[in-house]
Structure formats: structure tokens, C-alpha cells
Design a protein around this motif. Structure first.
Motif, PDB file in Angstrom:
ATOM      1  N   GLU A 193      46.159  44.468  42.530  1.00 27.09           N
ATOM      2  CA  GLU A 193      45.594  43.418  41.683  1.00 27.09           C
ATOM      3  C   GLU A 193      44.255  42.947  42.248  1.00 27.09           C
ATOM      4  OE1 GLU A 193      48.605  40.419  40.802  1.00 27.09           O
ATOM      5  OE2 GLU A 193      47.220  39.648  39.296  1.00 27.09           O
ATOM      6  N   GLU A 196      41.527  45.506  41.531  1.00 23.89           N
ATOM      7  CA  GLU A 196      41.035  45.367  40.156  1.00 23.89           C
ATOM      8  C   GLU A 196      40.061  44.214  40.060  1.00 23.89           C
ATOM      9  OE1 GLU A 196      42.045  48.150  37.295  1.00 23.89           O
ATOM     10  OE2 GLU A 196      41.187  46.218  36.777  1.00 23.89           O
ATOM     11  N   SER A 197      40.410  43.110  40.728  1.00 26.51           N
ATOM     12  CA  SER A 197      39.589  41.914  40.583  1.00 26.51           C
ATOM     13  C   SER A 197      38.227  42.048  41.250  1.00 26.51           C
ATOM     14  CB  SER A 197      40.318  40.682  41.138  1.00 26.51           C
ATOM     15  OG  SER A 197      40.267  40.682  42.546  1.00 26.51           O
ATOM     16  N   VAL A 198      38.067  43.034  42.141  1.00 20.73           N
ATOM     17  CA  VAL A 198      36.731  43.210  42.707  1.00 20.73           C
ATOM     18  C   VAL A 198      36.028  44.436  42.133  1.00 20.73           C
ATOM     19  CG1 VAL A 198      37.186  41.984  44.845  1.00 20.73           C
ATOM     20  CG2 VAL A 198      37.567  44.436  44.768  1.00 20.73           C
ATOM     21  N   GLY A 199      36.522  44.879  41.006  1.00 19.14           N
ATOM     22  CA  GLY A 199      35.779  45.909  40.289  1.00 19.14           C
ATOM     23  C   GLY A 199      36.250  47.341  40.473  1.00 19.14           C
TER      24      GLY A 199
ATOM     25  N   ASN C  49      44.460  34.037  34.797  1.00 11.68           N
ATOM     26  CA  ASN C  49      44.832  35.435  34.624  1.00 11.68           C
ATOM     27  C   ASN C  49      44.369  35.979  33.283  1.00 11.68           C
ATOM     28  OD1 ASN C  49      46.027  35.934  37.117  1.00 11.68           O
ATOM     29  ND2 ASN C  49      48.011  35.149  36.468  1.00 11.68           N
ATOM     30  N   THR C  78      35.077  42.078  35.798  1.00 14.78           N
ATOM     31  CA  THR C  78      34.407  41.780  37.058  1.00 14.78           C
ATOM     32  C   THR C  78      32.997  42.345  37.036  1.00 14.78           C
ATOM     33  OG1 THR C  78      36.522  41.917  38.199  1.00 14.78           O
ATOM     34  CG2 THR C  78      34.553  41.989  39.556  1.00 14.78           C
ATOM     35  N   ARG C  84      37.235  36.068  40.476  1.00 14.87           N
ATOM     36  CA  ARG C  84      38.261  35.059  40.719  1.00 14.87           C
ATOM     37  C   ARG C  84      38.798  35.199  42.124  1.00 14.87           C
ATOM     38  NH1 ARG C  84      43.777  36.618  38.635  1.00 14.87           N
ATOM     39  NH2 ARG C  84      44.355  34.690  39.681  1.00 14.87           N
ATOM     40  N   PHE C  86      42.392  34.397  44.454  1.00 14.48           N
ATOM     41  CA  PHE C  86      43.827  34.278  44.212  1.00 14.48           C
ATOM     42  C   PHE C  86      44.393  33.075  44.946  1.00 14.48           C
ATOM     43  CE2 PHE C  86      44.846  38.067  41.863  1.00 14.48           C
ATOM     44  CZ  PHE C  86      43.797  38.911  42.132  1.00 14.48           C
ATOM     45  N   ARG C 150      34.628  37.646  49.226  1.00 16.89           N
ATOM     46  CA  ARG C 150      34.851  38.901  48.496  1.00 16.89           C
ATOM     47  C   ARG C 150      34.561  38.716  47.022  1.00 16.89           C
ATOM     48  NH1 ARG C 150      40.594  41.647  49.050  1.00 16.89           N
ATOM     49  NH2 ARG C 150      41.020  40.051  47.496  1.00 16.89           N
ATOM     50  N   THR C 154      30.902  40.262  44.429  1.00 14.42           N
ATOM     51  CA  THR C 154      30.805  40.952  43.147  1.00 14.42           C
ATOM     52  C   THR C 154      29.659  40.421  42.303  1.00 14.42           C
ATOM     53  OG1 THR C 154      32.296  39.441  41.977  1.00 14.42           O
ATOM     54  CG2 THR C 154      33.311  41.287  43.122  1.00 14.42           C
TER      55      THR C 154
END
Lengths: 316, 289, 237
Positions: A193, A196-199, C49, C78, C84, C86, C150, C154
Motif C-alpha cells: 500500500e 502504491e502511495s509513493v507512485g 483512502n 500520486t 498521503r 499513513f 517520503r 513525491t
């Protein structure tokens, strides 16, 4: 590409040695045994591309191996296809298998991919058992053509071929590992997950790994019929392939290309000795026990242990 | 298909389905509720089957053997989960891979040990209800299948009641949903999970006995049941006991119909095909949350 | 507001029979600082989400910079600029801190050099000395900073923070707040979900309150604490 200098030299040396051995070594059995060991090097390396790098466990390596073998047989029976065509076709078929299984299950949790590989293994075996062209349950004989120029036996040629295939597999694995794809796979392995969230395009990378892994496993199996001069489902789909493909990388080390190689060289050699001297069931039991021991106690395999020892040595 | 044959196939399928439900109920708990990648569950079933065979050599009725072995399997499950939890159930990138590989290794070792102890030949048990059938109109219902139906209903109803009526049972369902909340309520989630996994393993004793009652067994049988048990557990909707019964019957009927139209060699593929279908269309299963 | 960069239009999300989000609409302007508050279980994380793509909403659309992203995979969103963090940090455990950042730079950043920027980013977070450590060796606060770094790597245009200050000591909260305000100065729109009212008050230009999957109040920080609904939810009166 950094670091390929030493690797290329090493690979060339290996191939050259293999060629020389076919001229020089007298014991025919050496080539038979060597072929088997190299075959496992390919199988283990291929498995690790998806299993070690991406974290998705394939329980059906045997099916991919057998599918490669049976594709080769089918082409021989239908078209008398030459070896290179058999190899390419085998790769295409099993690569496609990997892709389709992946497309169906890689969106879900890892265990479902694993179960799907068991499913495919059972289905493949059923299909083959009912396919008269390749001999069904009874199997069929495969007569090899005469050995090409420079080789005293067909087995020796296959030995060199498998060496080349092993080098190809290892080169591909190393390339994937050190490239952007490899870094993405590692990220998704650690936490999908978050990746995915960092591309990181996780599905695309997983499908790539599944396809590459499948294709190489089929390639490992394609020369098998010519090697055995015979093919039948029980040995082609032997559970030993499924367990070994998994155990060898775990024992050797899953994070680096040389891990599966070490695991395969070690374990396949042990298996050759044990099967001949003791029994084949005991041999399989040993593999199973070693698998569990390493999974529990040495998760990074022999490579991991070596790295730990190295660090401890450095701290003295 | 001729109507009579169809009716017979469906009835046979329903009974077979109950049998499948009985052998999958433990997995519904271990995998459905606890999320343990218990790919060795079928291997434990086969172990239970051989346990019944072994005791059968001394004249013990298989169902009794299953009952006698239940506490043994319970303790085994406790020990196994303790080990699994301590080694694998922690964060980290490859804990999932390792856990799965661990259970695969365990199932493999079990299979080989059975081969070394009993050989690869098929084994059967004898009992007064094996080999006889009950006549119902035109159809003959094998007694052993009716026993399977009985055991399946017993197991699913008992577990269903346990999970909803007792404190520990409800805690097991709760731990599946929210571990944190449970621990705040004073129950120790880890102990609950141990207990649940032990129960799941314990069912394999009786279900395993059922396995050898219904058909002869051989050590490699587990592999065929990976597909069937996971199919039922997933189709049920992870963790649902009534769902397991329904899902089992759906699989049983599907397999029975395929058996009668396409032949025996295609029957094993039905479970896998159905599993893949559910995962593609409705992964949460019939009764899933 | 001027053309919003994010438009959440009447989204709903159900889990079985449970409605996690019901008819939620929200707009965020460029560079805006939006706070989201609400009791546990009100749907805050579900909302994130849905915006980030980890979940697909059942109904409604999400428009980002005039593009309908409702059906896009998270990694595509992204790349478009939605980042985002977590609630419980999810670092890549087998990689060092610097490598964690490098992944984000390599896969999401649009046209930035890879390793060089990792070090700069870490310096901004005061994590530079830990660049070669593994996440297992970091403190809670440092893990949160890594998570944030992190996400920043992006190069987002919208950053969503999910309780990034939860469980931190007062001085750590202030440190984190400074860092986040610094990010805001760069022009990044930020949605901050928090329970720590002090942080929400200092940080937000506008606050939205969620309860049981619906938005129940939307106002400036000073006004939100006066709002009757909000008071009822938090104080029961």
C-alpha cells in the motif's frame, strides 16, 4: 550499467568451462547430473524473481516446468520443430501462463495467488493426462536428433545449452534486481500500500515479474524431453520441482541473484547424492525440513548468514 | 441430462457438499477469522485420516477415533500456533512469504512422513456403516455419506453456537475484526487466537476420520483438498459457519454435476475454477463482512 | 473560493451494511490549509483512502486539477500530485531511510534528480544523520518524519496527513507543526486530520468536522469550536 564488468567475465568463464568440459571429461554421468543441477539453478532463479523480489509465493513451479516440457514435445510431434523454436515456444506459453494467473489473482492477497498456482498445477496435469498427442498418462518417447558438430553426445550439448540458459536466467535476475523495476518490487514487497502511495505501479510490476518468472521456468523444462528421451506426467509434474523451486532460494537467500544459485547448487548436489545412496522419499523429506529450518531460523538464507558473519568479523 | 440422473447427481452433490463443509470448517476459523495462511490444513486432515486408520487397525471405529484424537490435535494446534505466532506474526516485509513457506514446508513434511510410515498405497477403514446404503425411492443414499452430513451439521452448528453464544467464541469473532478494541476490553487477543487456532486444528481429527470414511486415502490427497477447502472457506465469506455449510453444498453439487457430465478427471478442477471465479467476482464471499 | 484544486463531490462508501461515508462533499483551494476533525470511526481515514485511491468510493466523483481521478489507481494519483501519509507509519523496512525516500523520488517525482534530493529532504526534516539507518531503529517521531519526507519526495500539490502527530510529546508536536507549516509555505495544499486541537487551531485556515460519515460543520477554526454540533459531538452537550 554498473558492476557488469566482473559479472560478464565470470559468465564467460563459466560458459567456456562448460564447453571445454564437454571435450575433456570422459564420465558421461557427470553431464547428466550437471544438467539436473543447472536446471535447478534456472528454476530457483526464476522462482525468486517473483517470490524473493516481489514476495509472491508460487507453489506450482512443477506445472510451469512441465508446461515447458510438454510444449516442446507437442511441437516435436506436430511439426518436428527444431530445438530453438521449442525453447521460444515454451517461454511464450509459460510466460503467458504466468501473466494470466497474475492478471487473475495479483490484485488480491498473496495467498490467493499461491492457491491459484496450485490450481493451475492440478489443471495442467489433468489436461496433459487427457492429451493423446503427448501420450497422456502413459507418456511418450522422444528420440533426440544426432548431436551437432563438435559434441560427442546429445547430452553434452544439452549440458552446454542448460549452462547458457542458466547464465541467461541469472543475468536477467541480476538486471531486474539492480534496476528501477527491482527497486519497485522491493518496495511493494515491504509494503504494497505504501509503495502504491509513493507512485510505484505495483500491479504492472507484479505482472512483469510473474511473466518473466513463468517464462524462465518453462525454459528450464523445455529441453527436458530430449534429456530424458521420454516424458510422462508423474515425473514431469513431480512435487519435487515445486518444493525445490521454493526451498532453494529460501535456503540460499532471496534478496540477491546469487542466493538461488547457491541454494540450487547445494541442494541439487545433495539430492543427487542422497537419491542414489539412500532413497528418494528421504531426499524429499530433507528438502522439506531444510526449508522449514531456514524459513524459521535463517530467513535471509546462506547469503544472509554470510553477511552477518562478515559484519561480525568487521567489528572485531 | 436425464431427470432421474440429474436428481441423483444433485442429491449426491448435496451430501458431498456437507462433507466438504465439514473438512473446511477448521479453515474458516484459521484462515477466515485469524488470517493465518494455513495451507497445511488439508495435510492435517490427511493426518487425521491416517490417525483413524491407525486406530482402526486396533478395532476402533473411525468416528470414535476421530473423537479420541480431537484433544491431541487441539494440543498440537496450540503448539503450532505458539510457534507460528512467535516466529512470523510480526511486522516486516517478508513475514507473509515466510509464513506461507513455513506452512507449505510443514504440509510437505507431513506428507513425506506419512509416506515413510504407511507407504504410498491407498488405505481404507472398515465400519458397519461403510458399504451400506439407504434406499430412498429410486435412489440409494450411501450410509457413509449420510454420516458425513450428520458430522458436518454437528460441526458447523456446534462451532456456530460456540462463536455466538460463549464469551471466548465471541472474543474470537471480535479478534478478527478489531484486536485493539478487544484488548481494551480486558481479553488477551493472543491467547484468544491460540485458542481459536487450536480449535481449528482439532476439527481436523474428526474431519480427517470423515475423510477416510468417505473415500480411501493416500498421502498426497492433501493437495486436491487445498483447492476444495479454500474454495469453501472463501465462498462462505471468511469466518461464517453457516456460510461454510452453504458453500460446501454449492461446491458439492457443482462437482457432482461435472463428474456426471465430463468425467472424473475434471472434477478436481471444479473447486479451483470456482475459487478463481469467486475471487474475481465477489472476494468477500456469500456471507462475508 | 477561486477554482479549487480538489473537488470531492457527494462521495459515499459502504462496507457491507455499514456506511463509512455518506454524501460527503469537499473542496480544497491551491495552497490551502484544511483541518479535518471528528471522533474515532467518523470516516476520516476512509475519506483519505477515497481521495488517495486506496479505496474506490461507491458513489460520487473526485476531481483533481479538473481531472476526474475517481477510477485511477493510487500510484497514478500520486503522479498527478496527491500524496498521503499513513496513520500508522508504513516505512519500507528492508531499506535505509535514504533508500525509502529514493523510491518516492524515483517513481513519483516529476523530473527530479534521484539521490541528491534525498539528502536535502532529509536535512530539512532533521533526519540527515539517520540517512543510513533502517526504520526498525528509528523513534516514533523520526518514523513520522520519514513518513512525511517520503510523501514530500513525491512533489505533491496536495498533501494529506493522517494524524501525523498522534502520540507525540508537546515539543515534538511543535516541531512537526513547524515542518508542516514550512511545507505549506512552498505552496502545497495540505489536508490535516488531527485530534490535537492545539495543532488544528494553529494550522488550519478552515476546519471541517466529520461525524458518522457525514460533514456536520465547516468553518474557520475560531468559529468551529463554537459550533453547536461540534460541541455536542466532543463534549456531549
Amino acid at each position: 550499467m554498473r558492476g557488469w564488468g566482473r559479472f560478464s567475465v565470470g559468465a564467460s568463464v563459466v560458459l567456456f568451462t562448460a564447453l571445454v568440459l564437454t571435450r575433456v571429461a570422459a564420465n558421461e554421468y557427470f553431464f547428466f547430473a550437471g544438467y539436473v543441477v543447472l536446471q535447478f539453478v534456472v528454476l530457483a532463479t526464476a522462482w525468486n524473481i517473483l517470490g524473493g523480489y516481489a514476495g509472491y509465493v508460487n507453489f506450482g513451479a512443477g506445472a510451469f516446468f512441465a508446461a515447458g516440457a510438454y510444449t516442446a514435445v507437442a511441437l516435436m510431434k506436430l511439426f518436428s520443430a527444431p530445438l530453438p523454436i521449442q525453447l521460444i515456444a515454451a517461454m511464450c506459453v509459460t510466460g503467458l501462463m504466468g501473466f494470466v494467473i497474475g492478471a487473475m489473482t495479483l490484485r488480491l492477497r498473496g495467498i490467493f495467488f499461491s492457491i491459484a498456482t496450485v490450481a493451475v498445477a492440478v489443471i495442467c496435469e489433468t489436461v496433459v493426462m487427457n492429451w493423446s498427442l503427448v501420450g497422456g498418462a502413459r507418456g511418450t518417447t522422444v528420440l533426440p536428433p544426432p548431436p551437432p558438430e563438435g559434441f560427442s553426445s546429445y547430452a553434452r550439448m544439452l549440458f552446454v545449452l542448460m549452462t547458457a540458459i542458466a547464465l541467461l536466467a541469472v543475468t536477467l535476475a541480476r538486471h531486474i534486481e539492480t534496476s528501477k523495476i527491482g527497486r519497485g518490487l522491493r518496495a511493494l514487497r515491504d509494503n504494497e500500500e505504501a509503495a502504491e502511495s509513493v507512485g510505484v505501479p505495483t500491479l504492472r510490476l507484479k505482472l512483469f515479474a510473474a511473466t518473466a518468472s513463468g517464462a524462465l521456468m518453462g525454459l528450464a523444462g523445455a529441453p527436458f524431453p530430449l534429456y530424458m528421451n521420454f516424458i510422462e506426467p508423474t515425473s514431469a509434474f513431480s512435487l519435487n520441482y515445486a518444493v525445490s523451486a521454493l526451498a532453494m532460494p529460501i535456503i540460499g537467500g532471496t534478496q540477491i541473484w546469487i542466493g538461488p544459485v547457491i541454494g540450487a547448487l547445494l541442494l541439487a548436489s545433495v539430492q543427487q547424492i542422497v537419491t542414489v545412496t539412500v532413497s528418494s522419499e528421504l531426499n524429499v523429506l530433507i528438502v522439506g525440513v531444510l526449508l522449514v529450518v531456514f524459513v524459521v531460523a535463517a530467513p535471509n538464507g546462506i547469503v544472509g548468514l554470510a553477511q552477518k558473519l562478515h559484519k561480525r568479523w568487521q567489528r572485531r | 441430462m436425464h431427470f432421474d440422473l440429474l436428481a441423483e447427481a444433485i442429491v449426491a452433490g448435496l451430501m458431498l457438499g456437507c462433507f466438504y463443509a465439514a473438512v473446511s470448517v477448521g479453515l474458516s476459523v484459521a484462515f477466515g477469522l485469524l488470517d493465518v495462511p494455513q495451507i497445511a490444513h488439508p495435510a492435517f486432515l490427511v493426518l487425521g485420516a491416517y490417525g483413524a486408520y491407525f486406530l482402526g487397525q486396533y478395532g476402533v471405529d473411525p468416528l470414535l477415533a476421530g473423537a479420541l484424537l480431537t484433544p491431541v490435535f487441539f494440543l498440537g494446534g496450540l503448539a503450532l500456533y505458539r510457534f507460528y505466532h512467535a516466529t512470523f506474526e510480526r511486522r516486516g516485509g517478508d513475514a507473509g512469504l515466510r509464513g506461507l513457506a513455513f506452512f507449505f514446508g510443514v504440509s510437505f513434511i507431513l506428507e513425506v512422513l506419512l509416506i515413510l510410515s504407511f507407504g504410498v498405497d491407498q488405505r481404507m477403514v472398515e465400519a458397519p456403516y461403510i458399504g451400506k446404503s439407504l434406499a430412498l425411492g429410486e435412489m440409494r443414499l450411501p450410509l457413509r455419506m449420510l454420516i458425513a452430513v450428520g458430522v458436518a451439521l454437528l460441526l458447523t452448528l456446534a462451532l456456530s453456537a460456540y462463536l455466538s453464544k460463549t464469551f471466548t467464541g465471541r472474543a474470537i469473532k471480535a479478534v478478527a475484526q478489531d484486536e485493539m478494541a478487544l484488548s481494551l476490553m480486558g481479553a488477551d487477543p493472543v491467547r484468544i487466537k491460540h485458542w481459536a487456532f487450536a480449535i481449528a486444528t482439532a476439527t481436523c481429527a474428526l474431519a480427517g476420520a470423515l475423510l477416510i470414511i468417505v473415500n480411501p486415502v493416500e498421502p498426497g490427497l492433501g493437495r486436491l483438498y487445498i483447492g476444495r477447502t479454500f474454495c469453501v472457506a472463501v465462498l462462505a465469506g471468511l469466518g461464517s459457519m453457516p456460510g461454510t455449510l452453504v458453500a460446501g453444498m454449492i461446491l458439492g453439487v457443482a462437482e457432482s454435476l461435472v463428474l456426471n457430465s465430463l468425467g472424473a478427471s475434471w472434477a478436481p478442477a471444479v473447486a479451483f475454477g470456482l475459487l478463481l471465479l469467486i475471487l474475481a467476482v465477489r472476494p468477500s464471499g456469500l456471507f462475508g463482512r | 473560493m477561486t477554482m479549487p484544486i480538489l473537488n470531492v463531490e457527494s462521495i459515499s462508501k459502504h462496507f457491507g451494511g455499514f456506511a463509512a461515508l455518506s454524501d460527503v462533499s469537499l473542496a480544497v483551494a491551491a495552497g490551502e490549509r484544511l483541518g479535518i476533525i471528528g471522533p474515532n470511526g467518523s470516516g476520516k481515514t476512509t475519506l483519505i483512502n477515497c481521495i488517495s485511491g486506496a479505496l474506490r468510493c461507491d458513489v460520487g466523483t473526485i476531481i483533481f486539477y479538473s481531472q476526474n481521478v475517481s477510477r485511477l489507481a493510487p500510484h497514478r494519483r500520486t503522479r498527478l500530485g496527491i500524496a498521503r501519509s499513513f496513520q500508522i507509519p508504513r516505512p519500507f523496512f528492508s531499506m535505509s531511510v535514504a533508500e525509502n525516500i529514493a523510491v518516492a523520488l524515483e517513481f513519483a517525482a516529476r523530473g527530479a534528480a534521484v539521490t541528491g534530493d534525498a539528502r536535502t529532504l532529509l536535512a530539512q526534516m532533521r533526519l540527515a544523520d539517520k540517512a543510513d539507518r533502517k526504520p526498525a531503529e528509528l523513534t516514533q517521531v523520526d518514523l513520522r518524519k520519514l513518513e512525511l519526507a517520503r510523501a514530500l519526495a513525491t512533489q505533491p500539490r496536495l498533501l494529506i496527513l493522517d494524524e501525523v502527530m498522534a502520540g507525540l510529546a508537546a515539543t515534538e508536536v511543535d516541531e512537526m507543526l513547524d515542518i508542516v507549516m514550512g511545507v505549506s509555505q512552498l505552496g502545497v495544499a495540505i489536508i490535516m486530520i488531527e485530534h490535537i486541537m492545539r495543532a488544528i487551531m494553529r494550522f488550519s485556515e478552515r476546519v471541517v468536522c466529520l461525524d458518522a460519515g457525514r460533514i456536520v460543520a465547516e468553518a474557520a477554526p475560531a468559529a468551529i469550536v463554537q459550533d453547536k454540533m461540534v460541541r455536542r459531538i466532543y463534549l456531549g452537550a
